[in-house]
Design an enzyme around this catalytic site. Structure first.
Site, short mmCIF file in Angstrom:
data_model
loop_
_atom_site.label_atom_id
_atom_site.label_comp_id
_atom_site.label_asym_id
_atom_site.label_seq_id
_atom_site.Cartn_x
_atom_site.Cartn_y
_atom_site.Cartn_z
N HIS A 122 0.84 -1.21 0.00
CA HIS A 122 0.00 0.00 0.00
C HIS A 122 0.87 1.25 0.00
CE1 HIS A 122 -3.72 2.25 1.50
NE2 HIS A 122 -2.74 3.15 1.63
N GLU A 123 1.83 1.31 0.91
CA GLU A 123 2.67 2.51 1.02
C GLU A 123 3.62 2.64 -0.16
OE1 GLU A 123 1.56 4.49 3.02
OE2 GLU A 123 0.44 3.18 4.36
N HIS A 126 1.87 4.40 -2.92
CA HIS A 126 1.95 5.85 -2.71
C HIS A 126 3.31 6.39 -3.14
CE1 HIS A 126 -1.90 6.23 -0.89
NE2 HIS A 126 -1.58 5.72 0.30
#
Length: 220
Positions: A122-123, A126
């Site tokens: 997820h990160e 980003h």
């Protein structure tokens, strides 16, 4: 001549072993030691576990290795120093800092190694968006787009994770989860004044961003 016999005291190694045992026992049971010692020992335990899982995932997780490969292709070579295990508040498992260009893993907040794997991916989504698309995180549409992509592509919204959170849906479960979590994240942006604005930002970019699976070929 002194003929009295003397018995040697415990060696430094024995004392060190006993102290480690005492503190581990205290950490597990809450008996013995000061509150500060127990808290420090527990934090050290969480940090060691976080670092161990992190190293293993950066080496063996197909999704994490894939994201690191594609970040490198954008000119962002991610090392272990760029994924940091640290204490956080109780509300999250991880985060991406655009200013530092680093991912934070919230030690002690992971239910399993699989949970950490989803969080890292997820990160890293980003981080990928920040590197490739020059995201302006104060622009709510930009932020919403990256949140939609990160929640959709990371495994955060797979059915088993939603069941664990208490959300059960048999129709468009994935989309509902992605939308809900994206709105929550945008609402937490200091530039977002209210819930309605967060929902509007997510709705405005939904179609294009949900269908954008780069660098994956599809939602895995």
């Amino acid at each position: 001549m002194n003929t009295e016999s003397t018995s040697a005291g415990p060696s430094n190694a024995d004392q060190s072993t006993f102290e480690r045992w005492r503190r581990k026992f205290s950490m597990i049971t809450g008996v013995g030691g000061t509150t500060e010692e127990r808290a420090a020992d527990m934090e050290a335990f969480h940090h060691q576990k976080c670092e161990k899982w992190k190293r293993e995932l950066m080496t063996y997780s197909p999704a994490v290795v894939f994201m690191m490969k594609h970040l490198k292709l954008t000119g962002c070579d991610v090392s272990s120093d760029d994924i940091v295990c640290a204490p956080c508040d109780f509300t999250r498992a991880g985060g991406f800092s655009p200013e530092a260009g680093a991912v934070v893993l919230c030690q002690g907040k992971f239910m399993s190694k699989s949970h950490m794997e989803d969080t890292i991916v997820h990160e890293l989504v980003h981080m990928y968006d920040h590197a490739k698309f020059k995201v302006d995180w104060n622009n709510l549409r930009h932020h919403a787009c990256s949140e939609i992509r990160a929640n959709s592509l990371s495994g955060d919204c797979k059915w088993t994770r939603e069941i664990a959170r208490g959300f059960i849906s048999f129709s468009k479960q994935h989309q509902e989860c992605v939308r809900r979590r994206a709105v929550l994240s945008v609402r937490a942006n200091p530039a977002c004044p209210d819930q309605a604005t967060a929902e509007r930002a997510v709705n405005e970019v939904w179609e294009s961003c949900f269908n954008d699976t780069r660098p994956f070929d599809e939602i895995y």
